[in-house]
Motif scaffolding. Sequence first.
Motif, mmCIF file in Angstrom:
data_model
loop_
_atom_site.group_PDB
_atom_site.id
_atom_site.type_symbol
_atom_site.label_atom_id
_atom_site.label_comp_id
_atom_site.label_asym_id
_atom_site.label_seq_id
_atom_site.Cartn_x
_atom_site.Cartn_y
_atom_site.Cartn_z
ATOM 1 N N ILE A 151 44.706 14.788 17.695
ATOM 2 C CA ILE A 151 46.127 14.888 17.804
ATOM 3 C C ILE A 151 46.444 15.882 16.501
ATOM 4 N N GLU A 152 45.510 16.154 15.498
ATOM 5 C CA GLU A 152 46.017 16.912 14.449
ATOM 6 C C GLU A 152 44.878 17.954 14.185
ATOM 7 N N PRO A 171 44.890 24.373 27.352
ATOM 8 C CA PRO A 171 45.770 23.508 26.601
ATOM 9 C C PRO A 171 45.027 22.390 26.085
ATOM 10 N N LEU A 172 45.431 21.939 24.852
ATOM 11 C CA LEU A 172 45.334 20.586 24.236
ATOM 12 C C LEU A 172 46.695 19.801 24.387
ATOM 13 N N LEU A 196 51.763 23.407 24.640
ATOM 14 C CA LEU A 196 51.636 22.164 23.421
ATOM 15 C C LEU A 196 53.509 21.711 23.270
ATOM 16 N N GLY A 197 53.520 21.141 24.209
ATOM 17 C CA GLY A 197 54.735 20.385 24.399
ATOM 18 C C GLY A 197 54.826 19.307 23.557
ATOM 19 N N MET A 220 59.154 23.327 22.287
ATOM 20 C CA MET A 220 58.621 22.067 21.607
ATOM 21 C C MET A 220 59.708 21.170 21.093
ATOM 22 N N SER A 221 60.268 20.456 22.112
ATOM 23 C CA SER A 221 61.411 19.600 21.889
ATOM 24 C C SER A 221 61.218 18.452 21.051
ATOM 25 N N ASN A 222 59.950 18.225 20.748
ATOM 26 C CA ASN A 222 59.476 16.904 19.730
ATOM 27 C C ASN A 222 59.437 17.333 18.415
#
Length: 330
Positions: A151-152, A171-172, A196-197, A220-222
């Motif tokens: 995740i990072e 994609p990841l 990368l959403g 990237m809405s988050n």
Amino acid sequence: MRVLCLKSSKIDRLPDVVFELFNLHYLDLSHTEIKVIPKSLGRLKLLQTLDVEQTLVEQLPHEITKLPKLRHLLVFSRRDNRIFDWYLGVPIPVEICGLKDLQILDAIEANQNLVSQLGSLAMLRTIYLLKVKGSYISGLWFSFLKMPHLIEVGIFASDKDEVLNFEDLNPLPYLEKLYLQGKLEGGASPSVFSSLGNIRILGMGWSRLRADPLSSFSHMSNLTNLILLRAYDGHVLTFCSGWFPKLKDLHLADLLHLTRINFEEGTTQSLYRFRLVGLRSLTKVPEGVRYLCSLQEMVIRNMPVGFVENLRGNEGQAIVRHIATVTLFD
């Protein structure tokens, strides 16, 4: 004893008795003056976390690879992030890839052999890699695809002129935090960004982007934190209406040719903190700041005289009067 925390202690070496604590699971040596981790470390077979953040350690013994329970390895140091080599790590034996429980590697120096073996670390959640060459990227990404919990990610180029190419990569989809430092292929945001959403924190440094990059990650809405540090060589940034609805912290630093920042009404509606650092061509407070109704803190550092004068004048004060705290460092 299972936990030993020596954080910020005034010590420069580890006493031998530490390596007789055979039940030790957690060893925190961060923010000390320790320079050397002895080979005796290999005796701590149950160790799960080794934290040597912000120490003087420049190398780990090969015995680090003999710790079968190790999950978290933190060996990074930070300096002023306005210099290229601000994030420091250590070289590490390739045999570290045999430690199947590893979840955090932060930060290690990359090499071709290590990159090819990283895929065996299927439990990895966080990795920061330094001294990355452009030729490593495809193999590195292939290894990342074998890490379902990742995740990072932080990737730092070996030098300012090393070109990193993130085009045509798979994609990841679970990635939440990404920091890229280095010159990007073609002077444009990589196409992999489109997949990368779930990104919450995005940092880009020394990228040499020629076109306004914001549209390339506007989906990237988050996104809650955005850092652009010497990332863009253009003149204008535009935050369009509806973009970045969850963005809390915006940090723009050393975008040396930036003359205008446009905030359309309805953009970045959750923004809490806005930091402007070393934008030497920006001479006025962005007019659209008045639309940032949620903004509570504005931090201004090393900005040009014209910007400071505009901020202190009637025009600038009218734009920022809704902000609870405006901090100016000349």
